[in-house]
Design an enzyme around this catalytic site. Structure first.
Site, mmCIF file in Angstrom:
data_model
loop_
_atom_site.group_PDB
_atom_site.id
_atom_site.type_symbol
_atom_site.label_atom_id
_atom_site.label_comp_id
_atom_site.label_asym_id
_atom_site.label_seq_id
_atom_site.Cartn_x
_atom_site.Cartn_y
_atom_site.Cartn_z
ATOM 1 N N ASP A 30 0.767 -1.488 -0.205
ATOM 2 C CA ASP A 30 -0.311 -0.002 -0.104
ATOM 3 C C ASP A 30 0.543 1.587 0.023
ATOM 4 O OD1 ASP A 30 -3.949 0.548 1.269
ATOM 5 O OD2 ASP A 30 -1.380 1.839 1.139
ATOM 6 N N VAL A 88 -6.438 -1.553 -5.416
ATOM 7 C CA VAL A 88 -6.131 0.086 -4.703
ATOM 8 C C VAL A 88 -7.616 0.918 -5.365
ATOM 9 C CG1 VAL A 88 -4.087 -0.337 -5.136
ATOM 10 C CG2 VAL A 88 -5.676 1.052 -7.164
ATOM 11 N N THR A 89 -7.798 2.236 -4.962
ATOM 12 C CA THR A 89 -8.952 3.685 -5.442
ATOM 13 C C THR A 89 -9.546 2.808 -5.936
ATOM 14 O OG1 THR A 89 -7.840 3.946 -3.699
ATOM 15 C CG2 THR A 89 -9.598 5.602 -4.661
ATOM 16 N N GLU A 90 -10.832 2.890 -5.831
ATOM 17 C CA GLU A 90 -11.998 2.861 -7.644
ATOM 18 C C GLU A 90 -11.704 4.203 -8.234
ATOM 19 O OE1 GLU A 90 -12.876 0.305 -8.685
ATOM 20 O OE2 GLU A 90 -15.099 0.403 -9.780
ATOM 21 N N LYS A 95 -5.796 3.617 -10.579
ATOM 22 C CA LYS A 95 -4.974 1.816 -10.942
ATOM 23 C C LYS A 95 -4.416 1.809 -12.264
ATOM 24 C CE LYS A 95 -9.674 -0.235 -9.419
ATOM 25 N NZ LYS A 95 -9.133 -1.225 -7.904
ATOM 26 N N SER A 117 -15.245 -2.327 -8.488
ATOM 27 C CA SER A 117 -16.292 -2.024 -8.223
ATOM 28 C C SER A 117 -17.089 -2.639 -10.014
ATOM 29 C CB SER A 117 -16.876 -1.520 -7.741
ATOM 30 O OG SER A 117 -16.293 -1.695 -6.000
ATOM 31 N N HIS A 138 -14.270 -9.890 -8.772
ATOM 32 C CA HIS A 138 -15.324 -8.653 -7.414
ATOM 33 C C HIS A 138 -15.251 -9.628 -6.292
ATOM 34 C CE1 HIS A 138 -18.983 -6.412 -6.534
ATOM 35 N NE2 HIS A 138 -18.084 -6.145 -5.955
ATOM 36 N N ASN A 141 -17.572 -8.516 0.405
ATOM 37 C CA ASN A 141 -17.811 -7.629 2.446
ATOM 38 C C ASN A 141 -17.750 -8.100 2.991
ATOM 39 O OD1 ASN A 141 -15.928 -5.707 4.220
ATOM 40 N ND2 ASN A 141 -16.529 -3.924 2.946
ATOM 41 N N ASN A 188 -22.989 -5.158 -8.474
ATOM 42 C CA ASN A 188 -23.000 -3.724 -8.998
ATOM 43 C C ASN A 188 -23.472 -3.295 -9.417
ATOM 44 O OD1 ASN A 188 -21.538 -3.732 -5.999
ATOM 45 N ND2 ASN A 188 -19.292 -3.654 -7.241
HETATM 46 N N1 LIG Z 1 -15.121 -1.482 -0.179
HETATM 47 C C1 LIG Z 1 -15.797 -2.722 -1.226
HETATM 48 O O1 LIG Z 1 -16.429 -3.493 -0.195
HETATM 49 C C2 LIG Z 1 -15.648 -3.547 -1.822
HETATM 50 C C3 LIG Z 1 -15.866 -5.142 -2.558
HETATM 51 C C4 LIG Z 1 -15.639 -5.239 -3.887
HETATM 52 C C5 LIG Z 1 -14.542 -3.729 -4.644
HETATM 53 N N2 LIG Z 1 -14.355 -2.715 -3.383
HETATM 54 C C6 LIG Z 1 -13.245 -2.648 -4.730
HETATM 55 O O2 LIG Z 1 -11.599 -2.757 -4.634
HETATM 56 C C7 LIG Z 1 -10.719 -1.884 -4.798
HETATM 57 C C8 LIG Z 1 -10.753 -0.409 -3.220
HETATM 58 O O3 LIG Z 1 -12.005 -0.633 -2.303
HETATM 59 P P1 LIG Z 1 -11.622 -0.159 -0.961
HETATM 60 O O4 LIG Z 1 -13.245 -0.190 -0.382
HETATM 61 O O5 LIG Z 1 -10.982 -1.480 -0.192
HETATM 62 O O6 LIG Z 1 -11.386 1.171 -1.066
HETATM 63 P P2 LIG Z 1 -10.081 1.986 0.283
HETATM 64 O O7 LIG Z 1 -10.066 3.125 0.209
HETATM 65 O O8 LIG Z 1 -10.983 1.191 1.629
HETATM 66 O O9 LIG Z 1 -9.237 1.011 -0.089
HETATM 67 C C9 LIG Z 1 -7.924 1.482 -0.850
HETATM 68 C C10 LIG Z 1 -6.292 1.654 -0.535
HETATM 69 O O10 LIG Z 1 -5.492 1.380 -1.734
HETATM 70 C C11 LIG Z 1 -4.438 2.070 -1.602
HETATM 71 N N3 LIG Z 1 -4.051 2.452 -2.514
HETATM 72 C C12 LIG Z 1 -4.139 3.622 -3.287
HETATM 73 N N4 LIG Z 1 -3.496 3.692 -4.085
HETATM 74 C C13 LIG Z 1 -2.456 3.090 -4.405
HETATM 75 C C14 LIG Z 1 -1.449 2.733 -5.303
HETATM 76 N N5 LIG Z 1 -1.372 3.289 -5.942
HETATM 77 N N6 LIG Z 1 -0.183 1.447 -5.008
HETATM 78 C C15 LIG Z 1 -0.609 1.429 -4.020
HETATM 79 N N7 LIG Z 1 -2.066 1.048 -3.380
HETATM 80 C C16 LIG Z 1 -2.842 2.354 -3.175
HETATM 81 C C17 LIG Z 1 -4.922 3.066 -0.140
HETATM 82 O O11 LIG Z 1 -4.202 4.163 0.655
HETATM 83 C C18 LIG Z 1 -5.929 2.605 0.011
HETATM 84 O O12 LIG Z 1 -5.268 1.617 1.558
HETATM 85 C C19 LIG Z 1 -11.926 -0.465 -5.878
HETATM 86 O O13 LIG Z 1 -11.921 -0.742 -7.007
HETATM 87 C C20 LIG Z 1 -13.450 -1.184 -5.479
HETATM 88 O O14 LIG Z 1 -14.067 -0.462 -6.068
HETATM 89 C C21 LIG Z 1 -14.382 -2.873 -3.030
#
Ligand SMILES: NC(=O)c1ccc[n+]([C@@H]2O[C@H](COP(=O)([O-])OP(=O)(O)OC[C@H]3O[C@@H](n4cnc5c(N)ncnc54)[C@H](O)[C@@H]3O)[C@@H](O)[C@H]2O)c1
Length: 280
Positions: A30, A88-90, A95, A117, A138, A141, A188
């Site tokens: 991360d 990582v962030t959506e 990405k 997502s 996908h 959670n 989603n």
């Molecule tokens: N939250 C959910 O229920 C869920 C379920 C399935 C899929 N997703 C998908 O999973 C992904 C993450 O979602 P989340 O809810 O965990 O988000 P989040 O914001 O909780 O976590 C994202 C993490 O990515 C890290 N990050 C950002 N840029 C980075 C980089 N360049 N290199 C390494 N790390 C980096 C951030 O520091 C953070 O810890 C998204 O694409 C989301 O759509 C989320």
């Protein structure tokens, strides 16, 4: 076997936990070094909660699970992995940067599992030189409790990759449900419409979050209401996902509810920040 997990947020933490508990050596990356402590604390709490409810022979040793997980801020630590699960962030630009770099770091046999997502897998695959080895996964959670995963076949994903990933998920007790690629896939594309509309209902003063969720739980028999679900996912992730859907389909039904945009501005992101539609 060594696997990589990129992103130690809400879902990446659950993914690292699940695979470590099933015996994999998990290298987590991360960009935020502060995420290691939070991730380890959340995994420990999750296992302790599980042990309280289940106990007996099913008890899990949280120390054993945490020992299987290493942490770094550098993607270079993933060079030896057979599978990398990216969480990582959506946001497509975030990405994209990760995949452009990852492609040159990982060996050519490594399979990339995109945990997104709504972002199309085919688009992500285009940032790599291994389109046939890029697949959507996908995860649901909380990952340690959910035994199924929506697996997305991109335009170029090979049958070999689908088989390999299905076996890999199966080895961690997860059943793959394979679907084709298009923004939001199945889960989603449907669920974000009702979470968004539930937020609009609260915004319009029709009902409180508690009453909206009570209707889904007590009348429809859902385990969780849409607003509890939005808080669990993270309000920011829900808004970013709606933005991706809106951008892709240009359909106004995906226009994110202003109340959720305001919550993001205010840092009210749901469970992970302590406040969302509910207080935690
Ligand atoms: N939250 C959910 O229920 C869920 C379920 C399935 C899929 N997703 C998908 O999973 C992904 C993450 O979602 P989340 O809810 O965990 O988000 P989040 O914001 O909780 O976590 C994202 C993490 O990515 C890290 N990050 C950002 N840029 C980075 C980089 N360049 N290199 C390494 N790390 C980096 C951030 O520091 C953070 O810890 C998204 O694409 C989301 O759509 C989320």
């Amino acid at each position: 076997m060594k696997i990589g997990v990129i992103g130690a947020g809400v879902i990446g933490t659950g993914v690292a936990h699940r695979f470590a508990q099933y015996g994999y050596d998990v290298s987590v990356v991360d960009i935020d070094p502060g995420k290691e402590k939070v991730m380890r604390r959340n995994i420990k709490n999750s296992i302790m909660g599980y042990n309280l409810v289940n106990g007996g022979e099913k008890k899990v040793d949280y120390k054993e699970v945490l020992e299987k997980i290493s942490f770094s801020t550098e993607l270079e630590s993933l060079g030896e992995c057979e599978y990398v699960i990216e969480n990582v962030t959506e946001k497509i630009e975030i990405k994209k940067e990760v995949y452009l770099k990852l492609d040159s770091i990982c060996n050519e046999n490594c399979i990339f599992l995109v945990n997104t997502s709504c972002i199309p897998i085919t688009k992500i695959a285009g940032y790599t030189s291994r389109k046939e080895k890029v697949i959507g996964a996908h995860f649901m959670n909380p990952v340690p409790m959910k035994n199924a995963c929506e697996v997305i076949r991109g335009c170029y994903t090979s049958e070999e990759t689908i088989k390999s990933v299905s076996d890999f998920l199966g080895s961690a007790g997860i059943k793959p449900i394979i679907v084709n690629d298009m923004s939001g896939f199945v889960s989603n594309r449907v669920s974000h419409v009702f979470m968004n509309e539930a937020a609009m209902v609260v915004q319009d003063g029709v009902a409180s979050p508690e009453d909206v969720d009570a209707i889904f739980k007590e009348c429809f028999g859902h385990k969780m209401g849409p607003l509890e679900t939005a808080d669990l996912i993270g309000i920011d992730t829900v808004v970013y996902s709606l933005d991706v859907l809106y951008e892709y389909y240009h359909d106004p039904k995906y226009r994110a509810a202003p109340i959720m945009k305001k919550m993001v501005d205010a840092g009210q992101l749901g469970r992970k920040s302590g406040k969302g539609f509910y207080n935690y």
